[in-house]
Design an enzyme around this catalytic site. Structure first.
Site, short mmCIF file in Angstrom:
data_model
loop_
_atom_site.label_atom_id
_atom_site.label_comp_id
_atom_site.label_asym_id
_atom_site.label_seq_id
_atom_site.Cartn_x
_atom_site.Cartn_y
_atom_site.Cartn_z
N GLY A 7 0.83 -1.20 0.00
CA GLY A 7 0.00 0.00 0.00
C GLY A 7 0.87 1.25 0.00
N ASN A 94 -6.35 3.01 10.48
CA ASN A 94 -7.37 3.47 11.41
C ASN A 94 -8.36 2.34 11.64
OD1 ASN A 94 -6.73 6.13 12.01
ND2 ASN A 94 -7.94 6.98 10.33
N LYS A 176 -7.12 5.34 20.31
CA LYS A 176 -7.17 6.00 19.00
C LYS A 176 -8.58 5.85 18.39
CE LYS A 176 -4.45 6.71 14.88
NZ LYS A 176 -5.08 7.17 13.90
N ASN A 184 -14.00 11.70 13.21
CA ASN A 184 -14.15 11.34 11.80
C ASN A 184 -15.59 11.46 11.28
OD1 ASN A 184 -11.53 10.73 12.56
ND2 ASN A 184 -11.31 9.09 11.08
N ASN A 194 -11.22 19.65 11.10
CA ASN A 194 -11.29 19.17 12.48
C ASN A 194 -11.58 20.32 13.46
OD1 ASN A 194 -10.60 16.77 11.34
ND2 ASN A 194 -8.56 16.61 12.24
O1 PAF Z 1 -8.37 9.81 10.79
C1 PAF Z 1 -7.87 10.93 10.99
O2 PAF Z 1 -8.01 11.86 10.22
C2 PAF Z 1 -6.99 11.12 12.22
O3 PAF Z 1 -6.84 9.89 12.85
C3 PAF Z 1 -7.48 12.18 13.21
C4 PAF Z 1 -6.84 11.97 14.56
C5 PAF Z 1 -8.98 12.16 13.36
C6 PAF Z 1 -7.01 13.55 12.83
O4 PAF Z 1 -7.50 14.04 11.63
#
Ligand code: PAF
Length: 296
Positions: A7, A94, A176, A184, A194
């Site tokens: 990737g 993520n 996390k 998100n 954000n």
């Molecule tokens: O997924 C994301 O964008 C990041 O993990 C976070 C911490 C939300 C910051 O933009």
């Protein structure tokens, strides 16, 4: 080490450049049929990496899987049989749940997870920008990985410091995931950066999300205080205020999101513990609706 990166997205490309600069032999594995890829990090001269070469994969001491959670299974499945059994596999994405699903198929390999707060932007196919200096936490997902952990953390720490080992990677992943469950979906739904989540009304929603999330994390046997999570989320919102979250970008570019592995994973775990999570359920539903609209 011989390192192959599965990737070539932002984080995969970032690590490719830094690990190469630290003296490792790095190759890439992508969906394309290219046999080499040129990448330039920030304004530096381009580096040329071998790509999609079976011999590089067979010789790899380490495979780093940086595809998105929903791509993990389909990306790794065709190459498992090409790997040397001693090859360590580090996943980094993520969300949660994607590696669990394929762990039995790779149980003869040392398997680890890395979570990173480094920011990277792939400006185009050949240019990668290191947008924010963060840290990387690596932990073992099986017993075989315990023997490799220190060596691998050291390699990451020398290439792109700081890298730290964590004997309780589950807690780090939940920490996390909790932040991702708040930032998100809300940035994707409000079509905002954000930083715009710091508005009073939105913070009230985040407070309720944190309450639900903390209950699930505690039921899972990890620790989470909802007030502390709320404060931490606000800190991340402030520190990344100018960024568009990954889910915002996915929706914006008409791509599938990681919602099944972020809020979806939380909801699954909540269900097994009989915990009511109406606010998270609502966001999950709304993101699914957005994804469906994108499909048309
Ligand atoms: O997924 C994301 O964008 C990041 O993990 C976070 C911490 C939300 C910051 O933009």
């Amino acid at each position: 080490m011989n390192i192959c990166i599965l990737g070539a997205g932002a984080i995969g490309s970032l690590w490719a450049c830094y690990l190469h600069n630290a003296g490792h032999s790095v190759s890439l594995w992508t969906r394309s049929s290219e046999t080499s890829i040129s990448l330039s990090l920030d304004e530096r001269p381009p580096l040329v990496f071998p790509c999609n070469q079976e011999s590089q994969l067979a010789n790899a001491d380490l495979l780093i899987v940086t595809v998105k959670a929903w791509q993990v299974e389909s990306a790794i499945h065709p190459i498992i049989s090409l790997l040397n059994p001693s090859c360590s596999i580090i996943f980094s994405h993520n969300g949660m749940g994607a590696v669990e699903a394929i762990l039995p198929q790779i149980s003869n390999h040392p398997v680890l997870f890395a979570t990173t707060t480094h920011g990277a932007l792939r400006k185009n196919k050949n240019q990668i920008q290191h947008t924010g200096h963060g840290q990387t936490i690596i932990g073992s997902l099986n017993n075989l990985a315990d023997e490799q952990l220190d060596k691998l953390v050291e390699a990451f720490d020398l290439a792109l410091p700081p890298a730290l080992s964590d004997s309780n990677i589950g807690q780090a992943l939940w920490n996390k995931l909790a932040i991702n469950c708040c930032i998100n979906p809300l940035t994707a739904l409000n079509d905002c950066r954000n930083g715009e989540l710091a508005a009073k009304d939105t913070l009230e929603i985040i407070d309720s999300l944190c309450f639900e999330i903390a209950m699930v994390i505690n039921a899972e046997g990890f620790t989470c205080d909802n007030n502390e999570l709320f404060t931490r989320t606000q800190q991340v919102i402030e520190a990344t205020s100018a960024n568009f979250s990954s889910m915002h970008q996915d929706i914006h570019h008409n791509r599938p999101t990681e919602i099944d592995y972020i809020t979806g994973y939380l909801l699954q775990r909540a269900l097994t513990h009989n915990i009511d999570t109406p606010m998270n359920k609502q966001l999950f539903k709304q993101i699914k609706q957005k994804e469906a609209q994108n499909d048309h």
